[in-house]
Write a protein that holds these residues in place. Structure first.
Motif, mmCIF file in Angstrom:
data_model
loop_
_atom_site.group_PDB
_atom_site.id
_atom_site.type_symbol
_atom_site.label_atom_id
_atom_site.label_comp_id
_atom_site.label_asym_id
_atom_site.label_seq_id
_atom_site.Cartn_x
_atom_site.Cartn_y
_atom_site.Cartn_z
ATOM 1 N N PHE A 82 37.659 49.368 64.099
ATOM 2 C CA PHE A 82 37.282 48.132 63.877
ATOM 3 C C PHE A 82 37.841 47.517 62.447
ATOM 4 O O PHE A 82 38.202 46.253 62.403
ATOM 5 N N ASP A 87 44.645 46.261 59.081
ATOM 6 C CA ASP A 87 43.245 45.340 58.622
ATOM 7 C C ASP A 87 42.960 45.400 57.201
ATOM 8 O O ASP A 87 42.929 44.714 56.420
ATOM 9 N N ARG A 109 32.822 41.631 62.526
ATOM 10 C CA ARG A 109 33.314 41.887 63.874
ATOM 11 C C ARG A 109 32.372 42.305 64.931
ATOM 12 O O ARG A 109 32.401 41.980 65.782
ATOM 13 N N TYR A 144 35.688 39.628 67.747
ATOM 14 C CA TYR A 144 36.904 40.684 66.934
ATOM 15 C C TYR A 144 37.986 40.144 66.388
ATOM 16 O O TYR A 144 38.191 40.714 65.321
ATOM 17 N N LYS A 148 39.677 38.309 61.482
ATOM 18 C CA LYS A 148 41.118 38.553 61.230
ATOM 19 C C LYS A 148 41.981 37.641 60.809
ATOM 20 O O LYS A 148 42.826 37.492 59.952
#
Length: 316
Positions: A82, A87, A109, A144, A148
Motif C-alpha cells: 500500500f 509512494d 488508501r 487505491y 497518489k
C-alpha cells in the motif's frame, strides 16, 4: 437473476467485507495493546528512575490510536504494497514522509478503496456477477490510486517552487560566502533568516542541517536535498557544497557562473513556452476572429451580390 438473488449477492459481499474489517481490526487492536503495554512499562521504569518527576500521561485520542495502529502495518508486506518505495519517494517530495504521513496515506488508501466499492455497489449495482465485479474493480482501483494522484499534484507544485527558488538560494550562498562565512554558517543563516522566502528549499536545508548536527557527514546529509526533487541543478549545487566542505577554495565565481547558467536556461524555457503559446493561440484566433473578420471585410460585397442576383431573378 431476480431481485432477491441480486440483493443476497450484495449482502454477502458486504458481510465478507465486514468480516475482513473485523479480523483486521482485531489484529490491529492486539498490536496496539502490545505497544501500549510496552509504553506503560517504559513509563514505569522512567518514573522509578526519576521518583521526583510528576507523571505526565495523556490519554491518546482516536486519531492518535488510528495512526498508531496503521503505523504497525507500514513496514509489513501488506504495508509495503500500500505504501511502496515509489509512494515513499512521492511523500518525500511532498515533505510528509514521516510516520504520520505514511500512516495517513496507508489509511486513506484502505478507507477509500472499501468506501468506493461499497458506494458503487449501493448506487450502481445491476443484476449479474459481471457488473458486481466491475464495480468492485473500479472502486478498489479508484480508491487505491486517488491518494497518489493528489500527492502527485502536490509534488509537482513543490518541484516547481524548488526550481523557482534555486537562483535565489545560489545568490544567497554567493553573498554569504563573499562576506567570509563558512558553508555551515551560510546554510545555518539561510535556514533561520530566509525560511519565509525559501519555503521549499529552506525546509529541505533544515532537514539536512538536523542530519548534519546528529553526526552525519555533509555528503550524507545533502543526499536527500540533491535527490528528492529529481533536479540536476539541485544535485550540482549540493555536490559543489560538499566539495567546498572537503577541499575548501573560493566558491563565489562558480556560484556566479552557475546562477547565470540557470537564469539563461530559464529564459530559454520561457521563450519555448511563449513559442508554444503562440502556436496554440493561432488556432484560437482562426476559430474566433476569422469569421468576424470575414463578415466585416466581405459582408457588404456578399450583400451586394445577393441583391443583384435577387433583382435578376425578379426580372426573369
Amino acid at each position: 437473476m431476480n431481485t432477491t438473488q441480486h440483493t443476497l449477492i450484495i449482502l454477502a459481499i458486504l458481510l465478507m467485507a465486514a468480516a475482513l474489517l473485523l479480523v483486521g481490526a482485531a489484529l490491529l487492536a492486539r498490536a496496539w495493546r502490545l505497544k501500549r503495554n510496552l509504553a506503560t512499562v517504559e513509563q514505569k521504569i522512567a518514573a522509578h528512575d526519576r521518583p521526583s518527576a510528576a507523571p505526565d500521561i495523556q490519554t491518546p485520542g482516536w486519531r492518535d490510536r488510528l495512526m498508531a495502529l496503521s503505523a504497525n502495518w507500514i513496514d509489513t508486506p501488506v504495508g509495503r504494497q500500500f505504501v511502496a518505495e515509489e509512494d515513499r519517494h512521492l511523500l518525500d517530495q511532498c515533505g510528509v514522509n514521516d510516520l504520520r504521513g505514511k500512516s495517513l496515506f496507508f489509511v486513506a488508501r484502505i478507507v477509500l478503496a472499501i468506501g468506493f466499492s461499497v458506494l458503487g455497489l449501493l448506487l450502481f449495482a445491476r443484476e449479474g456477477w459481471l457488473s458486481v465485479l466491475l464495480i468492485l474493480f473500479f472502486g478498489i482501483a479508484l480508491g487505491y490510486m486517488l491518494p497518489k494522484w493528489v500527492m502527485q499534484r502536490v509534488a509537482i507544485k513543490r518541484q516547481r517552487s524548488a526550481a523557482e527558488e534555486l537562483p535565489l538560494l545560489i545568490d544567497l550562498l554567493r553573498l554569504l560566502q563573499g562576506v567570509g562565512l563558512s558553508v555551515d554558517q551560510s546554510l545555518h543563516v539561510i535556514e533561520n533568516e530566509f525560511s519565509n522566502v525559501l519555503k521549499v528549499l529552506g525546509e529541505e536545508l533544515a532537514i539536512a542541517g538536523r542530519q548534519y548536527s546528529t553526526g552525519r557527514s555533509r555528503e550524507q546529509s545533502m543526499r536527500r536535498f540533491s535527490t528528492v526533487f529529481d533536479n540536476e541543478d539541485l544535485h550540482a549545487v549540493s555536490r559543489l557544497l560538499v566539495q567546498v566542505e572537503h577541499h575548501g577554495g573560493a566558491v563565489q565565481e562558480p556560484l556566479k557562473q552557475f546562477s547565470e547558467r540557470i537564469r539563461e536556461q530559464r529564459k530559454l524555457d520561457m521563450k519555448e513556452r511563449v513559442g508554444k503559446l503562440t502556436v496554440k493561440m493561432t488556432g484560437v484566433m482562426v476559430l474566433t476572429l476569422l469569421p468576424g473578420l470575414l463578415v466585416i471585410t466581405g459582408g457588404m460585397g456578399f450583400l451586394a451580390v445577393i441583391r443583384a442576383l435577387s433583382k435578376m431573378g425578379a426580372n426573369i
